[in-house]
Design a protein around this motif. Sequence first.
Motif, PDB file in Angstrom:
ATOM      1  N   PRO A 146      13.796 -41.683   3.816  1.00 49.47           N
ATOM      2  CA  PRO A 146      14.908 -40.880   3.878  1.00 49.47           C
ATOM      3  C   PRO A 146      14.796 -40.291   2.432  1.00 49.47           C
ATOM      4  CG  PRO A 146      15.437 -43.366   4.339  1.00 49.47           C
ATOM      5  CD  PRO A 146      13.968 -43.077   4.106  1.00 49.47           C
ATOM      6  N   VAL A 147      15.573 -39.022   2.339  1.00 48.46           N
ATOM      7  CA  VAL A 147      15.377 -38.324   1.200  1.00 48.46           C
ATOM      8  C   VAL A 147      15.565 -38.847  -0.026  1.00 48.46           C
ATOM      9  CG1 VAL A 147      16.364 -36.239  -0.161  1.00 48.46           C
ATOM     10  CG2 VAL A 147      15.704 -36.205   2.311  1.00 48.46           C
ATOM     11  N   LEU A 148      16.736 -39.761   0.027  1.00 46.17           N
ATOM     12  CA  LEU A 148      17.125 -40.581  -1.241  1.00 46.17           C
ATOM     13  C   LEU A 148      16.313 -41.537  -1.775  1.00 46.17           C
ATOM     14  CD1 LEU A 148      20.949 -40.161  -1.031  1.00 46.17           C
ATOM     15  CD2 LEU A 148      19.451 -38.383  -2.123  1.00 46.17           C
ATOM     16  N   GLU A 149      15.657 -42.191  -0.639  1.00 49.35           N
ATOM     17  CA  GLU A 149      14.534 -43.112  -1.015  1.00 49.35           C
ATOM     18  C   GLU A 149      13.492 -42.667  -1.847  1.00 49.35           C
ATOM     19  OE1 GLU A 149      14.453 -46.817  -0.528  1.00 49.35           O
ATOM     20  OE2 GLU A 149      16.240 -45.882  -0.515  1.00 49.35           O
ATOM     21  N   LEU A 150      13.346 -41.312  -1.970  1.00 43.84           N
ATOM     22  CA  LEU A 150      12.137 -40.626  -2.740  1.00 43.84           C
ATOM     23  C   LEU A 150      12.369 -41.039  -4.090  1.00 43.84           C
ATOM     24  CD1 LEU A 150      11.784 -37.229  -1.203  1.00 43.84           C
ATOM     25  CD2 LEU A 150      10.414 -39.153  -0.716  1.00 43.84           C
ATOM     26  N   GLU A 151      13.729 -41.371  -4.548  1.00 41.17           N
ATOM     27  CA  GLU A 151      14.057 -41.524  -6.045  1.00 41.17           C
ATOM     28  C   GLU A 151      13.946 -43.125  -6.311  1.00 41.17           C
ATOM     29  OE1 GLU A 151      17.878 -39.898  -6.843  1.00 41.17           O
ATOM     30  OE2 GLU A 151      16.983 -37.897  -6.735  1.00 41.17           O
ATOM     31  N   ASN A 152      13.805 -43.853  -5.321  1.00 45.30           N
ATOM     32  CA  ASN A 152      13.771 -45.349  -5.540  1.00 45.30           C
ATOM     33  C   ASN A 152      12.451 -45.835  -5.378  1.00 45.30           C
ATOM     34  OD1 ASN A 152      14.022 -48.227  -5.281  1.00 45.30           O
ATOM     35  ND2 ASN A 152      14.727 -48.080  -3.126  1.00 45.30           N
ATOM     36  N   PRO A 153      12.062 -46.220  -7.017  1.00 49.03           N
ATOM     37  CA  PRO A 153      10.756 -46.697  -7.155  1.00 49.03           C
ATOM     38  C   PRO A 153      10.271 -47.733  -6.060  1.00 49.03           C
ATOM     39  CG  PRO A 153      11.968 -46.565  -9.195  1.00 49.03           C
ATOM     40  CD  PRO A 153      12.876 -46.254  -8.138  1.00 49.03           C
ATOM     41  N   ALA A 154      11.196 -48.790  -5.690  1.00 51.24           N
ATOM     42  CA  ALA A 154      10.886 -49.769  -4.882  1.00 51.24           C
ATOM     43  C   ALA A 154      10.499 -49.456  -3.419  1.00 51.24           C
ATOM     44  CB  ALA A 154      12.071 -50.694  -4.711  1.00 51.24           C
ATOM     45  N   SER A 155      10.688 -48.134  -2.931  1.00 50.30           N
ATOM     46  CA  SER A 155      10.645 -47.506  -1.670  1.00 50.30           C
ATOM     47  C   SER A 155       9.157 -47.567  -1.523  1.00 50.30           C
ATOM     48  CB  SER A 155      11.301 -46.550  -1.459  1.00 50.30           C
ATOM     49  OG  SER A 155      10.494 -45.348  -2.362  1.00 50.30           O
ATOM     50  N   GLY A 156       8.143 -47.511  -2.407  1.00 46.17           N
ATOM     51  CA  GLY A 156       6.826 -46.902  -2.175  1.00 46.17           C
ATOM     52  C   GLY A 156       6.682 -45.743  -1.800  1.00 46.17           C
ATOM     53  N   ALA A 157       7.702 -44.819  -2.225  1.00 45.76           N
ATOM     54  CA  ALA A 157       7.263 -43.516  -1.601  1.00 45.76           C
ATOM     55  C   ALA A 157       5.986 -42.670  -1.923  1.00 45.76           C
ATOM     56  CB  ALA A 157       8.653 -42.637  -2.131  1.00 45.76           C
ATOM     57  N   ARG A 158       5.776 -42.936  -3.131  1.00 44.95           N
ATOM     58  CA  ARG A 158       4.471 -42.199  -3.844  1.00 44.95           C
ATOM     59  C   ARG A 158       3.354 -42.826  -2.999  1.00 44.95           C
ATOM     60  NH1 ARG A 158       2.770 -41.502 -10.034  1.00 44.95           N
ATOM     61  NH2 ARG A 158       1.344 -43.227  -9.898  1.00 44.95           N
ATOM     62  N   CYS A 181       9.452 -31.633   1.124  1.00 45.35           N
ATOM     63  CA  CYS A 181      10.892 -32.012   0.467  1.00 45.35           C
ATOM     64  C   CYS A 181      10.813 -31.692  -0.951  1.00 45.35           C
ATOM     65  CB  CYS A 181      11.257 -33.497   0.879  1.00 45.35           C
ATOM     66  SG  CYS A 181      12.966 -34.126   0.079  1.00 45.35           S
ATOM     67  N   ALA A 182      12.017 -31.269  -1.380  1.00 42.81           N
ATOM     68  CA  ALA A 182      12.260 -30.530  -2.731  1.00 42.81           C
ATOM     69  C   ALA A 182      12.259 -31.793  -3.657  1.00 42.81           C
ATOM     70  CB  ALA A 182      13.610 -29.916  -2.686  1.00 42.81           C
ATOM     71  N   GLY A 183      12.537 -33.093  -3.225  1.00 45.69           N
ATOM     72  CA  GLY A 183      12.534 -34.339  -3.870  1.00 45.69           C
ATOM     73  C   GLY A 183      11.053 -34.890  -4.060  1.00 45.69           C
ATOM     74  N   MET A 184      10.049 -34.330  -3.537  1.00 38.89           N
ATOM     75  CA  MET A 184       8.651 -34.571  -3.788  1.00 38.89           C
ATOM     76  C   MET A 184       8.221 -33.804  -4.815  1.00 38.89           C
ATOM     77  SD  MET A 184       7.423 -34.995   0.156  1.00 38.89           S
ATOM     78  CE  MET A 184       8.151 -36.007   1.308  1.00 38.89           C
ATOM     79  N   ALA A 185       8.941 -32.717  -5.502  1.00 36.97           N
ATOM     80  CA  ALA A 185       8.338 -32.025  -6.457  1.00 36.97           C
ATOM     81  C   ALA A 185       7.644 -32.857  -7.509  1.00 36.97           C
ATOM     82  CB  ALA A 185       9.473 -30.963  -6.992  1.00 36.97           C
ATOM     83  N   ASP A 186       7.893 -33.748  -7.885  1.00 34.83           N
ATOM     84  CA  ASP A 186       7.127 -34.498  -8.935  1.00 34.83           C
ATOM     85  C   ASP A 186       5.976 -35.224  -8.583  1.00 34.83           C
ATOM     86  OD1 ASP A 186       8.604 -36.227  -7.765  1.00 34.83           O
ATOM     87  OD2 ASP A 186       9.026 -37.625  -9.379  1.00 34.83           O
ATOM     88  N   LEU A 187       5.450 -35.153  -7.211  1.00 34.53           N
ATOM     89  CA  LEU A 187       4.447 -35.703  -6.811  1.00 34.53           C
ATOM     90  C   LEU A 187       3.235 -34.953  -6.747  1.00 34.53           C
ATOM     91  CD1 LEU A 187       6.099 -38.130  -3.945  1.00 34.53           C
ATOM     92  CD2 LEU A 187       5.664 -38.605  -6.299  1.00 34.53           C
ATOM     93  N   ALA A 188       3.448 -33.825  -6.531  1.00 34.85           N
ATOM     94  CA  ALA A 188       2.016 -32.976  -5.956  1.00 34.85           C
ATOM     95  C   ALA A 188       1.062 -33.093  -7.005  1.00 34.85           C
ATOM     96  CB  ALA A 188       2.652 -31.296  -6.279  1.00 34.85           C
ATOM     97  N   ALA A 189       0.938 -32.931  -8.450  1.00 33.81           N
ATOM     98  CA  ALA A 189      -0.138 -33.057  -9.274  1.00 33.81           C
ATOM     99  C   ALA A 189      -1.021 -34.457  -9.110  1.00 33.81           C
ATOM    100  CB  ALA A 189       0.166 -32.937 -10.807  1.00 33.81           C
ATOM    101  N   HIS A 190      -0.134 -35.610  -9.139  1.00 39.59           N
ATOM    102  CA  HIS A 190      -0.665 -36.970  -8.832  1.00 39.59           C
ATOM    103  C   HIS A 190      -1.507 -36.955  -7.251  1.00 39.59           C
ATOM    104  CE1 HIS A 190      -1.168 -41.118  -8.287  1.00 39.59           C
ATOM    105  NE2 HIS A 190      -0.381 -41.115  -7.200  1.00 39.59           N
ATOM    106  N   ILE A 191      -0.854 -36.581  -6.358  1.00 40.58           N
ATOM    107  CA  ILE A 191      -1.263 -36.592  -4.761  1.00 40.58           C
ATOM    108  C   ILE A 191      -2.517 -35.559  -4.752  1.00 40.58           C
ATOM    109  CG2 ILE A 191      -0.990 -36.319  -2.326  1.00 40.58           C
ATOM    110  CD1 ILE A 191       1.917 -36.982  -2.824  1.00 40.58           C
ATOM    111  N   ALA A 192      -2.565 -34.476  -5.478  1.00 38.70           N
ATOM    112  CA  ALA A 192      -3.708 -33.801  -5.381  1.00 38.70           C
ATOM    113  C   ALA A 192      -5.047 -34.317  -6.249  1.00 38.70           C
ATOM    114  CB  ALA A 192      -3.309 -32.318  -6.101  1.00 38.70           C
TER     115      ALA A 192
END
Length: 251
Positions: A146-158, A181-192
């Motif tokens: 879920p979108v708001l789980e992207l902000e929850n470190p415990a979700s394992g989203a990254r 999702c816009a909520g993934m904006a902070d993940l791009a560099a790490h995943i790349a």
Amino acid sequence: MRIKVINPNTTSSMTEVIAAAARAVAAPGTEIVAATSPMGPASIEGHYDEAVSVIGLLEEVRRGETEGADGYVIACFGDPGLLAVREIARGPVLGIAEAAMHVASFVATGFSIVTTLGRTRIIAEHLVRNYGMEHHCRRVRATELPVLELENPASGARRIITEECRRALAEDGSGAIVLGCAGMADLAAHIAREIGAPVIDGVAAAVKLVEALVGLGLGTSKTGDLAWPLPKRYTGPLAHLEPFSGGSGAS
Ligand code: 2AL
């Protein structure tokens, strides 16, 4: 140059992630004005959420027209209200999905979209067809986050999103990933770095494309279907959105 980046959901912590991604790529002369929708859903994960979110988005764009915004970014991957916003904006308006898909098509012949809930896949698939990206988008993948789980470190989203991106490269024959999702904006560099392939965040892509369009002296066409809305009476709680001749109606 002033670019207004609007999060059409009402979660201001997500707007902070979006604003940071926008400011990280903005040119020195670009001011990023980040706004959170004043009303509507906390997250946008379906057709109904999307439809309701457009009203708050339009209000922010009307305000932007009075504040001297040179261009806009709609920071939600469904690109809600894109053409409606273009009708009331002088400058260029980009949705993050269209920006990300076009940028991905410049750096790979095929890309995969990695998004949130499975039910939002159809929204991305419709956009792929709308934007003529069928020959570039190999697959839309959902993580069931879920979108708001992207902000929850415990979700394992990254970790979950990184693994899905890795599978996309291996199984889809894609050369790049578009984050859905816009909520993934902070993940791009790490995943790349993790997967060794281009990962495109639409917020950053849209900011750079709006800068380019403004730099080219291009605004939204006011000839044809993107001309200012026809003046007419609006009633009820939305009466304040009434347009007037030759403008957005913003005051
Ligand atoms: C989104 C997004 O970018 N913002 C939001 O609230 N929902 N997109 C998505 N696929 O879940």
